[in-house]
Motif scaffolding. Sequence first.
Motif, mmCIF file in Angstrom:
data_model
loop_
_atom_site.group_PDB
_atom_site.id
_atom_site.type_symbol
_atom_site.label_atom_id
_atom_site.label_comp_id
_atom_site.label_asym_id
_atom_site.label_seq_id
_atom_site.Cartn_x
_atom_site.Cartn_y
_atom_site.Cartn_z
ATOM 1 N N SER A 1 50.149 51.632 43.733
ATOM 2 C CA SER A 1 49.246 52.551 43.794
ATOM 3 C C SER A 1 48.023 52.322 44.204
ATOM 4 O O SER A 1 47.699 51.083 44.352
ATOM 5 C CB SER A 1 49.134 53.035 42.097
ATOM 6 N N LEU A 2 47.080 53.182 44.322
ATOM 7 C CA LEU A 2 46.194 52.976 45.382
ATOM 8 C C LEU A 2 44.723 53.805 44.354
ATOM 9 O O LEU A 2 45.043 54.930 44.034
ATOM 10 C CB LEU A 2 45.981 53.444 46.670
ATOM 11 N N VAL A 3 43.710 53.030 44.273
ATOM 12 C CA VAL A 3 42.405 53.713 43.812
ATOM 13 C C VAL A 3 41.321 53.741 44.965
ATOM 14 O O VAL A 3 40.991 52.571 45.324
ATOM 15 C CB VAL A 3 42.066 53.013 42.620
ATOM 16 N N LEU A 4 40.846 54.727 45.401
ATOM 17 C CA LEU A 4 39.719 54.905 46.397
ATOM 18 C C LEU A 4 38.334 54.510 45.690
ATOM 19 O O LEU A 4 38.188 55.426 44.663
ATOM 20 C CB LEU A 4 39.857 55.962 47.227
ATOM 21 N N GLY A 5 37.480 53.717 46.208
ATOM 22 C CA GLY A 5 36.317 53.692 45.638
ATOM 23 C C GLY A 5 35.711 52.257 45.697
ATOM 24 O O GLY A 5 36.407 51.394 45.998
ATOM 25 N N GLU A 6 34.439 51.991 45.104
ATOM 26 C CA GLU A 6 33.764 50.837 45.047
ATOM 27 C C GLU A 6 34.494 49.741 43.900
ATOM 28 O O GLU A 6 34.682 50.425 42.714
ATOM 29 C CB GLU A 6 32.590 51.024 44.561
ATOM 30 N N ALA A 7 34.966 48.792 44.168
ATOM 31 C CA ALA A 7 35.845 47.910 42.991
ATOM 32 C C ALA A 7 35.023 47.564 41.889
ATOM 33 O O ALA A 7 35.499 47.852 40.761
ATOM 34 C CB ALA A 7 36.091 46.510 43.666
ATOM 35 N N HIS A 8 33.558 47.388 41.907
ATOM 36 C CA HIS A 8 32.678 47.376 40.894
ATOM 37 C C HIS A 8 32.783 48.508 39.719
ATOM 38 O O HIS A 8 32.582 48.320 38.595
ATOM 39 C CB HIS A 8 31.390 46.776 41.044
ATOM 40 N N ASP A 9 33.122 49.520 40.277
ATOM 41 C CA ASP A 9 33.038 50.968 39.463
ATOM 42 C C ASP A 9 34.401 50.939 38.876
ATOM 43 O O ASP A 9 34.623 51.768 37.923
ATOM 44 C CB ASP A 9 32.708 52.335 40.299
ATOM 45 N N LEU A 10 35.522 50.694 39.686
ATOM 46 C CA LEU A 10 36.821 51.051 39.385
ATOM 47 C C LEU A 10 37.494 49.812 38.380
ATOM 48 O O LEU A 10 38.360 50.270 37.606
ATOM 49 C CB LEU A 10 37.695 51.025 40.610
ATOM 50 N N LEU A 11 37.156 48.447 38.334
ATOM 51 C CA LEU A 11 37.700 47.724 37.597
ATOM 52 C C LEU A 11 37.889 48.061 36.137
ATOM 53 O O LEU A 11 38.932 47.488 35.500
ATOM 54 C CB LEU A 11 37.109 46.248 37.773
ATOM 55 N N PRO A 12 36.833 48.193 35.624
ATOM 56 C CA PRO A 12 36.931 48.618 34.328
ATOM 57 C C PRO A 12 37.693 49.793 33.613
ATOM 58 O O PRO A 12 38.050 49.765 32.571
ATOM 59 C CB PRO A 12 35.232 49.044 33.772
ATOM 60 N N GLN A 13 38.092 50.610 34.723
ATOM 61 C CA GLN A 13 39.182 51.573 34.212
ATOM 62 C C GLN A 13 40.585 51.140 34.351
ATOM 63 O O GLN A 13 41.460 52.193 34.309
ATOM 64 C CB GLN A 13 38.927 52.709 35.291
ATOM 65 N N LEU A 14 40.806 49.874 34.943
ATOM 66 C CA LEU A 14 42.221 49.638 35.244
ATOM 67 C C LEU A 14 42.951 48.864 34.041
ATOM 68 O O LEU A 14 42.184 48.143 33.297
ATOM 69 C CB LEU A 14 42.231 48.784 36.534
ATOM 70 N N PRO A 15 44.169 48.877 33.845
ATOM 71 C CA PRO A 15 44.931 48.072 33.051
ATOM 72 C C PRO A 15 44.488 46.752 33.400
ATOM 73 O O PRO A 15 44.519 46.275 34.680
ATOM 74 C CB PRO A 15 46.404 48.429 33.210
ATOM 75 N N ALA A 16 44.630 45.602 32.479
ATOM 76 C CA ALA A 16 44.577 44.247 32.665
ATOM 77 C C ALA A 16 45.465 43.575 33.607
ATOM 78 O O ALA A 16 46.482 43.969 33.534
ATOM 79 C CB ALA A 16 44.474 43.683 31.434
ATOM 80 N N PRO A 17 45.057 42.919 34.524
ATOM 81 C CA PRO A 17 45.936 42.067 35.695
ATOM 82 C C PRO A 17 46.630 40.959 35.170
ATOM 83 O O PRO A 17 45.960 40.214 34.414
ATOM 84 C CB PRO A 17 45.397 42.264 36.790
ATOM 85 N N ASP A 18 47.802 40.577 35.774
ATOM 86 C CA ASP A 18 48.403 39.383 35.619
ATOM 87 C C ASP A 18 47.950 38.395 36.917
ATOM 88 O O ASP A 18 47.907 37.254 36.725
ATOM 89 C CB ASP A 18 49.911 39.434 35.513
ATOM 90 N N ALA A 19 47.619 39.144 37.880
ATOM 91 C CA ALA A 19 47.063 38.552 38.981
ATOM 92 C C ALA A 19 46.007 39.337 39.741
ATOM 93 O O ALA A 19 46.162 40.519 39.695
ATOM 94 C CB ALA A 19 48.167 38.035 39.831
ATOM 95 N N VAL A 20 45.089 38.455 40.513
ATOM 96 C CA VAL A 20 44.133 39.368 41.243
ATOM 97 C C VAL A 20 43.912 38.449 42.601
ATOM 98 O O VAL A 20 44.017 37.496 42.794
ATOM 99 C CB VAL A 20 42.798 39.223 40.789
#
Length: 196
Positions: free
Chosen positions: A98-117
């Motif tokens: 899936s893809l989220v369009l926008g600035e990463a610093h705005d988007l990261l808090p809205q995402l489920p916790a990752p196992d890898a980045v």
Amino acid sequence: MIIDRDCALFGTSPGLPDEAFASDGLITKRAVRASALAHLRPLPGQLLWDVGVGAGSVAIEWCRGAVGAQAIGLERRADRAARALENAERLAPGGAFSLVLGEAHDLLPQLPAPDAVFVGGGATMALLADAMAALRPAGRVVVHGITLEAELLCAEAHARWGGHLSRLQIETLEPLGSLQGWKPARTVTQWALTAD
């Protein structure tokens, strides 16, 4: 264009040909991508954040690497986001990317916790700190950079969190007039870490 959603053509090992992906030329190249995926270690059912997803090559190969592996691509440019989605439609298992369009610093808090980045470009220390804070236990991070600024950032991340710091230099054989010669690609600085 190649279609291989079920991995029947290329299999699940990392290192798809660069030509399998539509790109604007800014793509994590095959050998460097394989190295990143070796550190990221796709595992069944795990989630990757691919920050600055570009063509989506790392995220797509993550999704192909393990049953149920999923990736969220973050991209600020609409043209690259569209290209990543097109590549995923042809090469990733259905529903894995899936893809989220926008600035990463705005988007990261809205995402489920990752196992890898994976961060392929545009990394900042604030972004890395946010990613590190969001990682699940035993999470993995890989950052690539080709600029001096990115190399310094990788060195700073290594000093702060540990991990592995490498410089990857790949050369490929190409025609040189009527002969053959080695053509170097840009050196990639790679910081890789497995969290405690």
